[in-house]
Write an enzyme that holds these catalytic residues in place. Structure first.
Site, mmCIF file in Angstrom:
data_model
loop_
_atom_site.group_PDB
_atom_site.id
_atom_site.type_symbol
_atom_site.label_atom_id
_atom_site.label_comp_id
_atom_site.label_asym_id
_atom_site.label_seq_id
_atom_site.Cartn_x
_atom_site.Cartn_y
_atom_site.Cartn_z
ATOM 1 C CE LYS A 136 -4.346 1.465 0.290
ATOM 2 N NZ LYS A 136 -5.357 1.141 -0.503
ATOM 3 C CG ASP B 82 -6.672 -17.033 7.607
ATOM 4 O OD1 ASP B 82 -5.515 -17.324 7.630
ATOM 5 O OD2 ASP B 82 -7.203 -17.061 8.482
HETATM 6 MN MN MN Z 1 -3.198 -15.986 10.664
#
Ligand code: MN
Ligand code: IPM
Length: 347
Positions: A182, A243
């Site tokens: 970013k 994730d």
């Molecule tokens: Mn994690």
């Protein structure tokens, strides 16, 4: 027969349960004529903190460094107060590992939101927003220091490009590294991160290199998961994206990881301690068993690694034996039995 010393840190919650399953897999490899394994088991994590006031005592780190590899279950770090130590951070920093390698791909027979994803997130794990350097300004303001160093960024980028090379060799298709940032906002810290990544990219002219903003990258992963190959990220961004990738693929029950440094390495499932199902014997052991496959590959035991991966995939594809997270009702032991059955059926 080659014998490996494995430092085992079962940890908290479902950690000890899935570690037991993984050890049965390693012992089956030995029984089939593979290498031998000696286990040096140590308590570490929240339960140990409750018993002793420390979650990762020095002797555990010494044992971890003395072993050929470290196998970790899961640790309930959220409950440990600062004075109890930081077992995962301590292990990662102590073993000088820098990068966590987290592959995600769709697996035949396992329903997933993504039709096709085969990527690996290479995540820095010792600094960034998780540097643990936090302080209060006054009662109404709190600060977290996002630490980025050229050294850790370079090591993580090298790991990402090494993964890309290995994937290119295995698939015969061009590989790509996507560095996530970013930099428009974090001009100095992500500026340095991207500078380090670009320098490493120049060492690998055969690997395509691109950069993406974290927000756009997360959206594109959901919209076009098949477009991603190796994702190179700082600590917090990589935590989230690994994730996301696992969720798009087969879920956390199958997400394995390897933290490999220059001298030491440790292997752990990406999932946590799952307190809601701890002690019930129903956790999916596959993430830990696939982490063991990554450990075998690190140890140079490619045949064993292939055998374990094939056995897990065969059980998943067959579908008769699956744990609850995969829509079945098998216990951890039954799932492990099925994997051992597939291992023993191999030539
Ligand atoms: Mn994690
Ligand atoms: C992971 C975990 C850990 C991390 C937590 C438990 C500190 O979420 O390995 O992804 O983010 O480092």
């Amino acid at each position: 027969m080659t014998n490996y010393a494995i430092c085992v840190l079962p940890g908290d919650g479902i950690g000890p349960e899935v570690i037991n399953c993984a050890r049965r897999v390693l012992d089956t490899l030995t029984a089939r004529g593979g290498p031998g394994f000696t286990y040096d088991v140590h308590k570490a994590g929240y339960d140990l903190f409750l018993e002793t006031g420390h979650s990762m005592p020095d002797n555990v780190l010494v044992a971890a460094k003395a072993a050929d590899a470290v196998l970790l279950g899961a640790m309930d770090v959220a409950q440990i107060p600062p004075q109890g130590g930081d077992p995962l951070g301590g292990l990662r920093i102590g073993l000088e590992v820098s990068a966590s390698v987290r592959p995600s791909r769709t697996i035949p027979g396992i329903p997933s939101p993504a039709a096709d994803i085969d990527c690996v997130v290479v995540r820095e794990v010792t600094e960034g927003l998780y540097s643990r350097d936090e302080y209060m300004g006054d009662d109404d303001s709190a600060y977290a220091v996002r630490v980025i160093t050229r050294d850790a960024s370079t090591k993580t980028a090298r790991m990402a490009f090494a993964q890309a090379i290995a994937r290119q060799q295995a698939s015969g298709k061009p590989a790509r590294v996507t560095a996530v940032h970013k930099v428009g906002v974090l001009k100095l810290s992500d500026g340095l991160f991207l500078e380090a990544c670009a320098a490493v990219a120049e060492e690998f002219p055969d690997i395509e290199y691109e950069t993406r903003n974290i927000d756009a990258c997360a959206m594109e992963m959901v919209r076009e998961p098949g477009e991603f190959d190796v994702i190179l990220a700082t600590n917090a961004f990589g935590d989230i994206l690994s994730d996301v990738a696992a969720g798009l693929a087969a879920g956390l029950g199958l997400a394995a990881s390897a933290c490999i440094g220059d001298r030491w390495a440790y292997f752990e499932p990406v999932h946590g301690t799952a307190p809601d199902i701890a002690g019930k014997g129903i956790a999916n052991p596959c993430a830990t068993i696939l982490s063991v496959a990554m450990m075998l590959r690190y140890l140079g035991e490619d045949l064993g690694a292939d055998a374990v991966e094939h056995a897990v995939n065969a059980v998943l594809a067959d579908g008769a034996v699956r744990t609850g997270d995969l829509g079945g009702s098998a216990t951890s032991a039954e799932m492990t039995d099925a994997i051992l059955g597939q291992l023993n059926a191999q030539q």
